[in-house]
Design a protein around this motif. Structure first.
Motif, PDB file in Angstrom:
ATOM      1  N   PRO A  24       0.726  -1.215   0.087  1.00 37.44           N
ATOM      2  CA  PRO A  24      -0.074   0.034  -0.088  1.00 37.44           C
ATOM      3  C   PRO A  24       1.018   1.444  -0.030  1.00 37.44           C
ATOM      4  O   PRO A  24       1.994   1.289   0.472  1.00 37.44           O
ATOM      5  CB  PRO A  24      -0.989  -0.040   1.427  1.00 37.44           C
ATOM      6  N   PRO A  25       0.415   2.282  -0.484  1.00 35.03           N
ATOM      7  CA  PRO A  25       0.838   3.667  -0.270  1.00 35.03           C
ATOM      8  C   PRO A  25       1.094   4.195   0.875  1.00 35.03           C
ATOM      9  O   PRO A  25       0.177   4.587   1.542  1.00 35.03           O
ATOM     10  CB  PRO A  25       0.178   4.470  -1.307  1.00 35.03           C
ATOM     11  N   MET A  26       2.075   4.003   1.728  1.00 36.00           N
ATOM     12  CA  MET A  26       2.488   4.407   2.778  1.00 36.00           C
ATOM     13  C   MET A  26       2.589   5.954   2.926  1.00 36.00           C
ATOM     14  O   MET A  26       3.519   6.556   2.255  1.00 36.00           O
ATOM     15  CB  MET A  26       3.601   3.801   3.696  1.00 36.00           C
ATOM     16  N   THR A  27       1.861   6.615   3.820  1.00 38.45           N
ATOM     17  CA  THR A  27       2.086   8.408   3.701  1.00 38.45           C
ATOM     18  C   THR A  27       2.899   8.684   5.162  1.00 38.45           C
ATOM     19  O   THR A  27       2.573   7.858   6.124  1.00 38.45           O
ATOM     20  CB  THR A  27       0.766   9.010   3.552  1.00 38.45           C
ATOM     21  N   LYS A  28       3.389   9.752   5.019  1.00 38.94           N
ATOM     22  CA  LYS A  28       4.446  10.188   6.210  1.00 38.94           C
ATOM     23  C   LYS A  28       3.926  11.514   6.352  1.00 38.94           C
ATOM     24  O   LYS A  28       4.031  12.424   5.523  1.00 38.94           O
ATOM     25  CB  LYS A  28       5.767   9.797   5.853  1.00 38.94           C
ATOM     26  N   GLY A  29       3.703  11.742   7.716  1.00 32.66           N
ATOM     27  CA  GLY A  29       3.632  13.305   8.043  1.00 32.66           C
ATOM     28  C   GLY A  29       2.283  13.888   7.891  1.00 32.66           C
ATOM     29  O   GLY A  29       2.035  15.048   8.134  1.00 32.66           O
ATOM     30  N   THR A  44      -2.210  13.230   7.133  1.00 32.72           N
ATOM     31  CA  THR A  44      -3.608  12.402   7.192  1.00 32.72           C
ATOM     32  C   THR A  44      -3.929  11.958   5.803  1.00 32.72           C
ATOM     33  O   THR A  44      -4.330  13.206   5.164  1.00 32.72           O
ATOM     34  CB  THR A  44      -4.319  12.794   8.073  1.00 32.72           C
ATOM     35  N   PRO A  45      -4.031  10.890   5.366  1.00 32.29           N
ATOM     36  CA  PRO A  45      -4.324  10.709   3.845  1.00 32.29           C
ATOM     37  C   PRO A  45      -5.740  11.360   3.796  1.00 32.29           C
ATOM     38  O   PRO A  45      -6.678  10.998   4.833  1.00 32.29           O
ATOM     39  CB  PRO A  45      -4.219   9.045   3.808  1.00 32.29           C
ATOM     40  N   THR A  46      -6.268  11.505   2.822  1.00 34.48           N
ATOM     41  CA  THR A  46      -7.689  11.899   2.324  1.00 34.48           C
ATOM     42  C   THR A  46      -8.600  10.878   2.726  1.00 34.48           C
ATOM     43  O   THR A  46      -9.656  11.238   3.249  1.00 34.48           O
ATOM     44  CB  THR A  46      -7.762  12.344   0.768  1.00 34.48           C
ATOM     45  N   VAL A  47      -8.049   9.683   2.324  1.00 32.14           N
ATOM     46  CA  VAL A  47      -9.092   8.454   2.405  1.00 32.14           C
ATOM     47  C   VAL A  47      -9.440   8.523   3.847  1.00 32.14           C
ATOM     48  O   VAL A  47     -10.763   8.131   4.351  1.00 32.14           O
ATOM     49  CB  VAL A  47      -8.588   7.200   1.941  1.00 32.14           C
ATOM     50  N   ILE A  48      -8.382   8.696   4.988  1.00 32.46           N
ATOM     51  CA  ILE A  48      -8.846   8.494   6.450  1.00 32.46           C
ATOM     52  C   ILE A  48      -9.781   9.517   6.684  1.00 32.46           C
ATOM     53  O   ILE A  48     -10.495   9.373   7.651  1.00 32.46           O
ATOM     54  CB  ILE A  48      -7.401   8.618   7.120  1.00 32.46           C
TER      55      ILE A  48
END
Length: 496
Positions: A7-12, A14-18
């Motif tokens: 999965p695309p891990m995001t850092k720093g 909050t992802p839009t999906v969340i």
């Protein structure tokens, strides 16, 4: 979500999906408690008894308990967008039916449909979060989830109290609760379908019908039996609970068989993780204590101190808001310092606040009640965010959806058990005192004190579990743990 893709891990950030899923989860969870203040209006408008009217809340909880065990399987078979569309579509359908309900039976069906959509949303949010958020940011993002799942139930009675004050000719006031919710749910659904992206890909699998039956009847029966203890008769509820436990045991045996040669509905290998199992116990007992206080405090404030439902909601609202608003801060502290620095003080605070409630009296100042309630909610916030993150973080990715489903199921069971426990203890104590000649008010007060004392005693188990939890998840593979022929790869699972 499935493990085939990294999965695309995001850092720093909050992802839009969340963000979208948190907003949707807030809306649907709000409905679990929004009908509490509408009971008297339902009794009058639909000509039903108080016991019958209570089913608008009981049926919601029963449906959640019956459906959530199936969501682990469901979320691995559909895309993120499909799961979201199903959850919100079902919820909106239930809301429309409830708003238009000509009879109480139709209203009850509408509430059951609403609960069906709600049951999917929470595991979907937790599973997606663990999949797309980098491990070092999970605490901060999980804090936002805490805001949704704690503020929503606290705000439900307050919002309904305010809406029920509105008078519109030719429209029953309780229908406004659904009429107001409908456009909000519609906008949230539209935003979600515009912005959501799929995470991972669905995996094939056969739905095991016997498992669905055993889960629905077993968990539903357990929660139903626990909810009937307040009726004053213990024999029938105890038999229903025993039947529910027997069916759950059969469900567990069925899942063990399917883990060897099929597709389990709820993968019990999550329990092989020591960290997850400890987090599960801690969360269940802490949630039990929270639900117990949510039942006892309104009874005390309304029946003994004679506050109105709206005044009661306003008094407990600061605690709920403090718990939710503190969630993101707790999450950032968890990312920085780990879990033990938060969970241990939080568990101690839970025990101290519940012990403080054992001193309630007819003259206890409201500011003291407010302070104890805020302490309880803040302590729960300090515990919940790290516990969720540590527990799910100890699992390999292909078990996230099953871990989320088990957490959600146990929440419903703990809520029912907490309610049954405090009401049973309070009733037994007060009945005994009245039989000995004590006046009813004093007897009820003593019953409430004993119920709070029992809750405080259980909180000692929360402290013990908090001490046993690790500071960080010791699953080095994190979200990228691969799936190997159905067996968990996580060293912790193997080690356990």
């Amino acid at each position: 979500m499935p493990a085939e893709l990294s999965p695309p891990m995001t850092k720093g950030r909050t992802p839009t999906v969340i963000r979208v899923l948190v907003l949707a989860t807030f809306v649907v969870i709000l409905n679990e408690t929004i009908m509490i203040n509408a009971i008297p209006r339902l009794m009058s408008d639909l000509r039903v008894t108080e016991v019958a009217a209570q089913w608008v809340s009981t049926a919601f909880m029963l449906t959640m308990a019956a459906i959530i065990p199936t969501t682990g399987w469901f979320l691995q078979r559909v895309t993120t967008r499909q799961a979201y569309a199903v959850a919100m579509g079902v919820f909106i359908a239930g809301t429309v039916l409830s708003a238009l309900a000509p009879t109480f039976a139709v209203l009850l069906i509408g509430r059951i449909i609403q609960a069906g959509g709600t049951a999917v949303m929470m595991p979907l949010l937790m599973t997606t979060l663990m999949t797309v958020v980098a491990e070092q940011d999970r605490g901060r993002v999980m804090g936002n989830v805490t805001l949704a799942i704690s503020v929503a139930p606290a705000m439900g009675p307050v919002i309904s109290g305010l809406i029920l004050q509105i008078s519109i000719p030719a429209l029953d006031s309780w229908r406004l609760l659904f009429v107001v919710m409908l456009p909000i749910a519609g906008v949230v659904t539209w935003l979600g379908l515009r912005q959501l992206e799929n995470v991972g890909e669905p995996r094939p699998g056969v739905l095991d019908i016997p498992s669905v039956f055993l889960a629905a009847v077993g968990f539903g029966g357990l929660v139903f039996g626990l909810s009937k203890f307040h009726s004053g008769s213990y024999t029938t509820p105890a038999l229903i609970v025993a039947g529910g436990v027997a069916l759950i045991a059969a469900f567990a045996l069925r899942q063990v068989q399917l883990q060897r040669n099929g597709t389990p509905l709820l993968d019990l290998r999550v329990l092989l993780s020591g960290t997850y199992a400890k987090a599960l116990v801690l969360m269940a007992i802490a949630f039990l204590a929270m639900m117990g206080s949510m039942i006892l405090l309104p009874l005390y404030l309304q029946n003994l101190r004679h506050l109105t439902p709206l005044e009661t909601g306003l008094l407990v609202m600061p605690g709920g808001l403090a718990m939710g608003l503190l969630g993101p801060t707790v999450g950032r502290l968890f990312d920085k310092f780990g879990g033990r620095a938060l969970v241990i003080p939080g568990s101690i605070g839970i025990a101290v606040s519940l012990a403080g409630f054992t001193q309630i009296s007819m003259t206890m100042p409201y500011w003291q009640l407010l302070g104890l309630h805020i302490l309880l909610m803040v302590s729960l916030a300090a515990a919940f965010t790290p516990v969720f993150t540590l527990g799910l973080g100890a699992l390999p990715m292909h078990l996230y959806s099953h871990g989320s489903s088990m957490l959600g199921t146990l929440q419903q069971v703990a809520a029912a058990f907490g309610t049954a426990l405090v009401v049973t203890v309070m009733s037994a104590r007060s009945t005994s005192l009245i039989a000995d000649g004590t006046d009813p008010t004093t007897a009820t007060l003593e019953g409430m004190r004993l119920a709070f004392l029992v809750s405080a005693g259980l909180a000692l188990i929360v402290i013990a579990m908090a001490v046993l939890l690790p500071n960080r998840s010791d699953n080095p593979h994190g979200a990228h743990a691969p799936e190997q022929s159905g067996e968990p790869e996580s060293p912790e699972l193997v080690k356990s």
